[in-house]
Design a protein around this motif. Structure first.
Motif, PDB file in Angstrom:
ATOM      1  N   GLU A  36      -2.708  65.269  63.666  1.00 27.19           N
ATOM      2  CA  GLU A  36      -2.416  64.218  62.691  1.00 27.19           C
ATOM      3  C   GLU A  36      -1.063  63.566  62.980  1.00 27.19           C
ATOM      4  OE1 GLU A  36      -2.671  65.701  58.746  1.00 27.19           O
ATOM      5  OE2 GLU A  36      -4.820  66.126  58.843  1.00 27.19           O
ATOM      6  N   ALA A  37      -0.093  64.386  63.369  1.00 28.33           N
ATOM      7  CA  ALA A  37       1.236  63.851  63.679  1.00 28.33           C
ATOM      8  C   ALA A  37       1.164  62.906  64.875  1.00 28.33           C
ATOM      9  CB  ALA A  37       2.210  64.989  63.957  1.00 28.33           C
ATOM     10  N   PRO A  56      -0.741  73.676  64.438  1.00 24.76           N
ATOM     11  CA  PRO A  56      -2.181  73.754  64.731  1.00 24.76           C
ATOM     12  C   PRO A  56      -2.743  72.480  65.341  1.00 24.76           C
ATOM     13  CG  PRO A  56      -1.803  73.508  62.366  1.00 24.76           C
ATOM     14  CD  PRO A  56      -0.455  73.722  62.988  1.00 24.76           C
ATOM     15  N   ARG A  57      -3.842  72.672  66.054  1.00 27.15           N
ATOM     16  CA  ARG A  57      -4.680  71.628  66.672  1.00 27.15           C
ATOM     17  C   ARG A  57      -4.055  70.981  67.898  1.00 27.15           C
ATOM     18  NH1 ARG A  57      -8.279  67.527  64.132  1.00 27.15           N
ATOM     19  NH2 ARG A  57      -6.515  66.713  62.937  1.00 27.15           N
ATOM     20  N   MET A  58      -2.755  70.644  67.850  1.00 24.87           N
ATOM     21  CA  MET A  58      -2.062  70.164  69.048  1.00 24.87           C
ATOM     22  C   MET A  58      -0.656  70.740  69.005  1.00 24.87           C
ATOM     23  SD  MET A  58      -1.251  66.294  70.480  1.00 24.87           S
ATOM     24  CE  MET A  58      -2.971  65.798  70.466  1.00 24.87           C
ATOM     25  N   ASP A  59      -0.326  71.616  69.968  1.00 28.98           N
ATOM     26  CA  ASP A  59       0.974  72.302  69.918  1.00 28.98           C
ATOM     27  C   ASP A  59       2.111  71.360  70.276  1.00 28.98           C
ATOM     28  OD1 ASP A  59       1.882  72.781  72.920  1.00 28.98           O
ATOM     29  OD2 ASP A  59      -0.281  73.092  72.827  1.00 28.98           O
ATOM     30  N   GLY A  60       3.332  71.814  69.969  1.00 28.30           N
ATOM     31  CA  GLY A  60       4.499  70.965  70.136  1.00 28.30           C
ATOM     32  C   GLY A  60       4.751  70.516  71.557  1.00 28.30           C
ATOM     33  N   LEU A  61       4.557  71.409  72.543  1.00 25.73           N
ATOM     34  CA  LEU A  61       4.778  71.016  73.936  1.00 25.73           C
ATOM     35  C   LEU A  61       3.799  69.938  74.372  1.00 25.73           C
ATOM     36  CD1 LEU A  61       5.538  74.428  75.676  1.00 25.73           C
ATOM     37  CD2 LEU A  61       7.148  72.605  75.114  1.00 25.73           C
ATOM     38  N   ILE A  63       2.351  67.723  72.349  1.00 24.81           N
ATOM     39  CA  ILE A  63       2.781  66.492  71.681  1.00 24.81           C
ATOM     40  C   ILE A  63       3.960  65.878  72.422  1.00 24.81           C
ATOM     41  CG2 ILE A  63       3.786  65.521  69.572  1.00 24.81           C
ATOM     42  CD1 ILE A  63       2.261  67.680  68.006  1.00 24.81           C
ATOM     43  N   CYS A  64       4.941  66.725  72.769  1.00 21.83           N
ATOM     44  CA  CYS A  64       6.134  66.240  73.468  1.00 21.83           C
ATOM     45  C   CYS A  64       5.757  65.565  74.779  1.00 21.83           C
ATOM     46  CB  CYS A  64       7.093  67.405  73.704  1.00 21.83           C
ATOM     47  SG  CYS A  64       8.684  66.927  74.401  1.00 21.83           S
ATOM     48  N   ARG A  65       4.877  66.214  75.545  1.00 26.26           N
ATOM     49  CA  ARG A  65       4.461  65.637  76.834  1.00 26.26           C
ATOM     50  C   ARG A  65       3.747  64.306  76.649  1.00 26.26           C
ATOM     51  NH1 ARG A  65      -0.311  65.781  78.960  1.00 26.26           N
ATOM     52  NH2 ARG A  65      -0.994  67.521  77.638  1.00 26.26           N
ATOM     53  N   LYS A  66       2.833  64.238  75.670  1.00 24.97           N
ATOM     54  CA  LYS A  66       2.069  63.013  75.455  1.00 24.97           C
ATOM     55  C   LYS A  66       2.973  61.884  74.938  1.00 24.97           C
ATOM     56  CE  LYS A  66      -2.081  63.486  73.589  1.00 24.97           C
ATOM     57  NZ  LYS A  66      -3.024  63.114  74.649  1.00 24.97           N
ATOM     58  N   VAL A  67       3.923  62.219  74.078  1.00 25.54           N
ATOM     59  CA  VAL A  67       4.862  61.208  73.588  1.00 25.54           C
ATOM     60  C   VAL A  67       5.705  60.683  74.738  1.00 25.54           C
ATOM     61  CG1 VAL A  67       6.923  60.845  72.158  1.00 25.54           C
ATOM     62  CG2 VAL A  67       4.928  62.019  71.198  1.00 25.54           C
ATOM     63  N   ARG A  68       6.166  61.614  75.611  1.00 26.62           N
ATOM     64  CA  ARG A  68       7.026  61.218  76.726  1.00 26.62           C
ATOM     65  C   ARG A  68       6.302  60.332  77.739  1.00 26.62           C
ATOM     66  NH1 ARG A  68      10.485  61.033  74.426  1.00 26.62           N
ATOM     67  NH2 ARG A  68      12.315  62.341  74.178  1.00 26.62           N
TER      68      ARG A  68
END
Length: 228
Positions: A36-37, A56-61, A63-68
């Motif tokens: 969701e984030a 949950p569902r998508m871990d922080g690493l 998310i970080c990689r996809k944002v970057r």
């Protein structure tokens, strides 16, 4: 008003952090689910993201990689996993800072403010003009003063000046100055940093009032300009 995206699955902690951020003048959007984030990020880019490693569902690493892959959005990673490899991995994935639980909400707010100040200062030309690098001569000047640097100190300061605010582990710095070394202890970096701090402070005539190369506990070092 700066918009902070808070991604944290511990509901009570997230609410506490949100209250402190809002009291400091930030607009806060709060998420307890990684997917969701990330979906929200795609719709509305915040000023900064506070990102828990284990959501949950998508871990922080992830998310970080996809944002970057599509943005230089400032990211502060938060986690209960305290091993240094996890911290270095988070920073290598593109996080701008790292905070381990348990932490003080006041400290997190201070980290948010510091990261945003660094981002703003990067756009100020007068700061970039404080130092001048001559790669051909392997020399660096602070304003009009030439710094008496060893080759190792030159390589370190060159790296820091080209990536102000970026955190580097001792192992990363050691690999940068001596990539072919296998037996040198990474703590040798501490000695080079100590000498580098002294030489910059002597040239800047700031003495001990500002630590140009700052230690990041448990991770390594980053270069910072003095605050106004």
């Amino acid at each position: 008003m700066k918009h902070v995206m808070l991604v944290e699955d511990e509901v009570e902690l997230a609410q506490l952090v949100r209250d402190y951020l809002e009291a400091a003048g930030f607009e806060v959007s709060m998420f307890h689910d990684g997917q969701e984030a990330y979906d929200s990020f795609l719709q509305r880019k915040p000023s900064l993201m506070i990102l828990d490693l284990m959501v949950p569902r998508m871990d922080g690493l992830t998310i970080c990689r996809k944002v970057r892959e599509q943005s230089d959005l400032p990211i502060i990673m938060v986690t209960a996993r305290t091993e240094e490899i996890d911290r270095v991995l988070g920073l290598n994935m593109g996080a701008d800072d790292y905070l381990c639980k348990p932490f003080s909400p006041k400290e997190l707010v201070a980290r948010v403010q510091a990261v945003l100040r660094r981002l703003e200062r990067k756009a100020e030309p007068e700061e970039s003009n404080l130092f001048r690098i001559d790669k051909a001569q392997q020399r660096i000047w602070y304003q009009q003063k030439s710094l008496s640097l060893t080759p190792t100190e030159f390589r370190l300061l060159e790296l820091f000046l080209e990536h102000v605010g970026q955190v580097y582990s001792r192992a990363q710095l050691l690999d940068h100055i001596n990539p072919d070394s296998f037996d040198v202890a990474d703590r040798v970096i501490d000695s080079h940093i100590k000498n580098l701090r002294r030489k910059i402070s002597d040239a800047a005539e700031t003495g001990n009032r500002h630590e140009w190369v700052q230690a990041v506990y448990g991770v390594g070092y980053r270069f910072e300009y003095p605050e106004d």
